[in-house]
Design a protein around this motif. Structure first.
Motif, PDB file in Angstrom:
ATOM      1  N   THR A   1      44.879  34.804  35.216  1.00  0.00           N
ATOM      2  CA  THR A   1      43.417  34.966  35.292  1.00  0.00           C
ATOM      3  C   THR A   1      42.744  36.052  35.648  1.00  0.00           C
ATOM      4  O   THR A   1      43.073  36.815  36.371  1.00  0.00           O
ATOM      5  N   LEU A   2      41.817  36.758  34.443  1.00  0.00           N
ATOM      6  CA  LEU A   2      41.289  37.698  34.781  1.00  0.00           C
ATOM      7  C   LEU A   2      39.929  37.623  35.387  1.00  0.00           C
ATOM      8  O   LEU A   2      38.939  36.820  35.063  1.00  0.00           O
ATOM      9  N   CYS A   3      39.440  38.085  36.594  1.00  0.00           N
ATOM     10  CA  CYS A   3      38.127  37.884  37.477  1.00  0.00           C
ATOM     11  C   CYS A   3      37.374  39.255  37.363  1.00  0.00           C
ATOM     12  O   CYS A   3      37.916  40.309  37.404  1.00  0.00           O
ATOM     13  N   SER A   4      36.277  38.912  37.088  1.00  0.00           N
ATOM     14  CA  SER A   4      35.185  40.197  37.000  1.00  0.00           C
ATOM     15  C   SER A   4      33.868  39.798  37.005  1.00  0.00           C
ATOM     16  O   SER A   4      33.339  38.472  37.142  1.00  0.00           O
ATOM     17  N   ASP A   5      32.902  40.496  37.054  1.00  0.00           N
ATOM     18  CA  ASP A   5      31.536  40.359  37.100  1.00  0.00           C
ATOM     19  C   ASP A   5      31.284  40.146  35.661  1.00  0.00           C
ATOM     20  O   ASP A   5      31.910  40.243  34.682  1.00  0.00           O
ATOM     21  N   GLN A   6      29.921  40.045  35.241  1.00  0.00           N
ATOM     22  CA  GLN A   6      29.350  39.694  33.930  1.00  0.00           C
ATOM     23  C   GLN A   6      28.908  41.025  33.097  1.00  0.00           C
ATOM     24  O   GLN A   6      28.016  40.829  32.410  1.00  0.00           O
ATOM     25  N   GLU A   7      29.340  42.258  33.685  1.00  0.00           N
ATOM     26  CA  GLU A   7      28.820  43.567  33.471  1.00  0.00           C
ATOM     27  C   GLU A   7      29.411  43.465  31.783  1.00  0.00           C
ATOM     28  O   GLU A   7      30.642  43.053  31.602  1.00  0.00           O
ATOM     29  N   PRO A   8      28.616  43.897  30.867  1.00  0.00           N
ATOM     30  CA  PRO A   8      28.837  43.758  29.327  1.00  0.00           C
ATOM     31  C   PRO A   8      30.359  44.736  29.029  1.00  0.00           C
ATOM     32  O   PRO A   8      31.126  44.122  28.440  1.00  0.00           O
ATOM     33  N   ALA A   9      30.211  45.732  30.005  1.00  0.00           N
ATOM     34  CA  ALA A   9      31.539  46.583  29.427  1.00  0.00           C
ATOM     35  C   ALA A   9      32.698  46.133  29.872  1.00  0.00           C
ATOM     36  O   ALA A   9      33.722  45.983  29.135  1.00  0.00           O
ATOM     37  N   ILE A  10      32.822  45.482  31.141  1.00  0.00           N
ATOM     38  CA  ILE A  10      33.948  44.803  31.647  1.00  0.00           C
ATOM     39  C   ILE A  10      34.372  43.442  30.894  1.00  0.00           C
ATOM     40  O   ILE A  10      35.624  43.319  30.724  1.00  0.00           O
ATOM     41  N   LEU A  11      33.396  42.778  30.425  1.00  0.00           N
ATOM     42  CA  LEU A  11      33.546  41.792  29.562  1.00  0.00           C
ATOM     43  C   LEU A  11      34.270  41.962  28.015  1.00  0.00           C
ATOM     44  O   LEU A  11      35.008  41.411  27.607  1.00  0.00           O
ATOM     45  N   ASP A  12      33.937  43.215  27.544  1.00  0.00           N
ATOM     46  CA  ASP A  12      34.192  43.865  26.495  1.00  0.00           C
ATOM     47  C   ASP A  12      35.787  44.180  26.557  1.00  0.00           C
ATOM     48  O   ASP A  12      36.579  43.804  25.591  1.00  0.00           O
ATOM     49  N   LEU A  13      36.014  44.775  27.839  1.00  0.00           N
ATOM     50  CA  LEU A  13      37.499  44.969  28.111  1.00  0.00           C
ATOM     51  C   LEU A  13      38.343  43.928  28.108  1.00  0.00           C
ATOM     52  O   LEU A  13      39.510  43.978  27.801  1.00  0.00           O
ATOM     53  N   ILE A  14      37.794  42.952  28.877  1.00  0.00           N
ATOM     54  CA  ILE A  14      38.608  41.796  28.898  1.00  0.00           C
ATOM     55  C   ILE A  14      39.057  40.953  27.625  1.00  0.00           C
ATOM     56  O   ILE A  14      40.014  40.373  27.383  1.00  0.00           O
ATOM     57  N   GLU A  15      38.069  41.136  26.958  1.00  0.00           N
ATOM     58  CA  GLU A  15      38.279  40.464  25.546  1.00  0.00           C
ATOM     59  C   GLU A  15      39.396  41.151  24.700  1.00  0.00           C
ATOM     60  O   GLU A  15      40.182  40.587  23.985  1.00  0.00           O
ATOM     61  N   GLY A  16      39.387  42.467  24.759  1.00  0.00           N
ATOM     62  CA  GLY A  16      40.414  43.317  24.365  1.00  0.00           C
ATOM     63  C   GLY A  16      41.726  43.042  24.819  1.00  0.00           C
ATOM     64  O   GLY A  16      42.911  42.924  24.268  1.00  0.00           O
ATOM     65  N   ILE A  17      41.749  42.978  26.414  1.00  0.00           N
ATOM     66  CA  ILE A  17      43.071  42.419  26.964  1.00  0.00           C
ATOM     67  C   ILE A  17      43.576  41.184  26.412  1.00  0.00           C
ATOM     68  O   ILE A  17      44.760  40.771  26.177  1.00  0.00           O
ATOM     69  N   ILE A  18      42.691  40.014  26.359  1.00  0.00           N
ATOM     70  CA  ILE A  18      43.046  38.689  25.980  1.00  0.00           C
ATOM     71  C   ILE A  18      43.661  38.844  24.428  1.00  0.00           C
ATOM     72  O   ILE A  18      44.651  38.167  24.218  1.00  0.00           O
ATOM     73  N   ALA A  19      43.164  39.747  23.678  1.00  0.00           N
ATOM     74  CA  ALA A  19      43.574  39.655  22.104  1.00  0.00           C
ATOM     75  C   ALA A  19      44.992  40.588  22.167  1.00  0.00           C
ATOM     76  O   ALA A  19      45.801  40.316  21.216  1.00  0.00           O
ATOM     77  N   ALA A  20      45.201  41.389  23.095  1.00  0.00           N
ATOM     78  CA  ALA A  20      46.399  42.400  23.155  1.00  0.00           C
ATOM     79  C   ALA A  20      47.426  41.466  23.786  1.00  0.00           C
ATOM     80  O   ALA A  20      48.589  41.816  23.463  1.00  0.00           O
ATOM     81  N   ARG A  21      47.185  40.867  24.747  1.00  0.00           N
ATOM     82  CA  ARG A  21      48.269  40.048  25.311  1.00  0.00           C
ATOM     83  C   ARG A  21      48.830  39.090  24.734  1.00  0.00           C
ATOM     84  O   ARG A  21      48.234  38.192  23.966  1.00  0.00           O
ATOM     85  N   LYS A  22      50.160  38.574  24.750  1.00  0.00           N
ATOM     86  CA  LYS A  22      50.753  37.694  23.748  1.00  0.00           C
ATOM     87  C   LYS A  22      50.657  36.217  24.868  1.00  0.00           C
ATOM     88  O   LYS A  22      50.651  35.071  24.272  1.00  0.00           O
ATOM     89  N   GLU A  23      50.695  36.213  25.985  1.00  0.00           N
ATOM     90  CA  GLU A  23      50.670  35.499  26.925  1.00  0.00           C
ATOM     91  C   GLU A  23      49.224  34.879  27.112  1.00  0.00           C
ATOM     92  O   GLU A  23      48.325  35.590  26.964  1.00  0.00           O
ATOM     93  N   PRO A  24      49.040  33.631  27.576  1.00  0.00           N
ATOM     94  CA  PRO A  24      47.769  33.104  27.978  1.00  0.00           C
ATOM     95  C   PRO A  24      46.966  34.065  29.078  1.00  0.00           C
ATOM     96  O   PRO A  24      47.416  34.272  30.107  1.00  0.00           O
ATOM     97  N   THR A  25      45.719  34.211  28.697  1.00  0.00           N
ATOM     98  CA  THR A  25      44.790  34.899  29.571  1.00  0.00           C
ATOM     99  C   THR A  25      43.434  34.138  29.822  1.00  0.00           C
ATOM    100  O   THR A  25      42.709  34.167  28.647  1.00  0.00           O
ATOM    101  N   ILE A  26      43.184  34.069  31.221  1.00  0.00           N
ATOM    102  CA  ILE A  26      41.882  33.089  31.184  1.00  0.00           C
ATOM    103  C   ILE A  26      40.753  34.028  31.882  1.00  0.00           C
ATOM    104  O   ILE A  26      40.862  34.639  32.934  1.00  0.00           O
ATOM    105  N   PRO A  27      39.814  34.273  31.337  1.00  0.00           N
ATOM    106  CA  PRO A  27      38.691  34.920  31.893  1.00  0.00           C
ATOM    107  C   PRO A  27      37.738  34.077  32.949  1.00  0.00           C
ATOM    108  O   PRO A  27      37.663  32.917  32.882  1.00  0.00           O
ATOM    109  N   HIS A  28      37.498  34.827  34.178  1.00  0.00           N
ATOM    110  CA  HIS A  28      36.802  34.031  34.867  1.00  0.00           C
ATOM    111  C   HIS A  28      35.584  35.088  35.431  1.00  0.00           C
ATOM    112  O   HIS A  28      35.976  36.294  36.004  1.00  0.00           O
ATOM    113  N   ASN A  29      34.301  34.874  35.354  1.00  0.00           N
ATOM    114  CA  ASN A  29      33.164  35.799  35.669  1.00  0.00           C
ATOM    115  C   ASN A  29      32.503  35.184  37.029  1.00  0.00           C
ATOM    116  O   ASN A  29      32.355  33.911  37.047  1.00  0.00           O
ATOM    117  N   SER A  30      32.192  36.104  37.762  1.00  0.00           N
ATOM    118  CA  SER A  30      31.168  35.809  38.926  1.00  0.00           C
ATOM    119  C   SER A  30      29.784  35.703  38.360  1.00  0.00           C
ATOM    120  O   SER A  30      29.396  36.018  37.414  1.00  0.00           O
TER     121      SER A  30
END
Length: 395
Positions: free
Chosen positions: A205-234
């Motif tokens: 699970t990737l935890c972050s705030d809702q800053e657009p830049a960090i959300l964009d980065l997490i989307e890229g990480i989810i797309a790049a990883r082969k394993e399940p990746t769950i976003p969680h935003n404060s």
């Protein structure tokens, strides 16, 4: 005697004494049989979260003591997974009591202490809801926090953008300078994916705030990883809710500041924020915290990840050392050892990062110089290369 005299002079049979237990039974014989089993359990009506308990004697036969269910506790044929009435208790927001008129009048004069039933106190003083501190092992999926931090000098516009990553369970911290926020820069996403792999995790699970830049980065990480990746935003505007990485950001900033001041004292000059060595100081700061800082349980983050303490052989960052330029004996008469600036070690590797005027290279072997030859302002200023581009001249 077993008889009582009535007012009419006739004898009437005395009512049987209650047995003290109440059953859903059609006949007295069935009730007696159920009592003899002594394996009765009950739940109170509407209280499905209360564990089943052994039946107790009833003081008042007319009082509702809950429904009694004769269940054989040793009956292996009972499939408790099929029971649909079981559940868990919800966490309900705390109720607010109604104050008396006298309490309201006295409180309205001072508004101290703050009261949850006072509209003025709620509007003027109410803080964010407290965040429950999560303990280790409380979650089934590993949680990794990400956040951006910034380093700047008071008299300069130059700024370093840092991506800080922290694992909740092991407390491992990775800190990396990035040229821009988001996933636009080539290598940023791959670096985070590599850091997650270093921790040995698959589903995370990737935890972050809702800053657009960090959300964009997490989307890229989810797309790049082969394993399940769950976003969680404060929640928006509540940075404390992402406290996992907020504390890591402070630790990294403090360590970077300390390492930079130590190097400046050694070489006798100021290290600009934009100098390439600052990117290595940031990276080294995160790894030092992970490898050498003891947590509350008396273990380092590195120990929790690998199950053993680190055995790195290191020197001070920015120190000039001898390093072996080639590990292969080619029969050449050229020197096998050169001078360079020590910039840290690779994670879980014996290789050292060495800074030179041509770029940063890796070497398995280093040797210290005499104390009077370890610090060179010119050698530090001459190095080029960053973690994402160690050899600038090669592209």
């Amino acid at each position: 005697s077993g008889e009582n005299e009535s007012g009419s002079g006739q004898l009437t049979p005395m009512k049987p004494r209650p047995t003290g237990l109440k059953f859903e039974a059609d006949t007295e014989a069935e009730a007696s049989e159920k009592l003899s089993r002594d394996k009765l359990r009950y739940v109170r009506p509407g209280d499905r979260n209360t564990p089943l308990k052994r039946a107790s004697y009833v003081d008042n036969e007319d009082e509702d003591q809950g429904e009694l269910f004769p269940v054989d506790a040793d009956d292996e044929t009972c499939d408790w997974d099929e029971v649909e009435d079981d559940g868990i208790a919800p966490r309900v927001v705390r109720d607010v009591r109604t104050p008396t008129a006298q309490e309201m009048e006295e409180h309205n004069c001072i508004h101290i202490p703050s009261q949850p039933w006072c509209p003025a106190c709620v509007a003027g003083k109410k803080q964010h809801s407290p965040h429950k501190r999560q303990t280790e092992g409380e979650h089934l999926v590993p949680e990794i926090g990400l956040d951006y931090a910034f380093l700047r000098e008071s008299d300069s516009d130059a700024t370093l953008t840092i991506l800080v990553t922290k694992d909740r369970d092991s407390k491992t911290i990775f800190a990396d300078v990035v040229e821009m926020k988001g996933r636009g820069l080539e290598g940023t996403v791959e670096n985070v994916v590599r850091n997650i792999a270093r921790l040995g995790y698959k589903k995370v699970t990737l935890c972050s705030d809702q800053e657009p830049a960090i959300l964009d980065l997490i989307e890229g990480i989810i797309a790049a990883r082969k394993e399940p990746t769950i976003p969680h935003n404060s929640p928006v505007g509540d940075s404390q809710a992402n406290g996992l990485v907020e504390r890591a950001v402070r630790s990294v900033k403090d360590q970077v500041r300390t390492l930079r001041l130590g190097l400046q004292n050694r070489v006798g000059c100021r290290i600009p924020v934009g100098h390439p060595i600052m990117t290595w100081i940031v990276k080294h700061a995160g790894e030092l915290i992970s490898k050498y800082q003891l947590n509350r349980d008396g273990q380092t983050a590195y120990y929790k990840v690998f199950g053993k303490p680190g055995k790195d052989v290191i020197v001070e960052i920015g120190e000039e050392v001898h390093y072996r330029a080639s590990e292969v004996d080619t029969g050449s008469l050229d020197s096998r050892w050169e001078s360079g600036i020590w910039l840290g070690k690779r994670w879980k590797s014996m290789e050292h990062h060495i800074g030179t005027p041509e770029g940063v290279i890796n070497s398995y072997s280093i040797e210290r110089k005499p104390l009077e030859d370890r610090w060179s302002k010119d050698a530090v200023e001459a190095i080029v290369g960053t973690p994402w581009r160690p050899q600038p001249s090669s592209g």
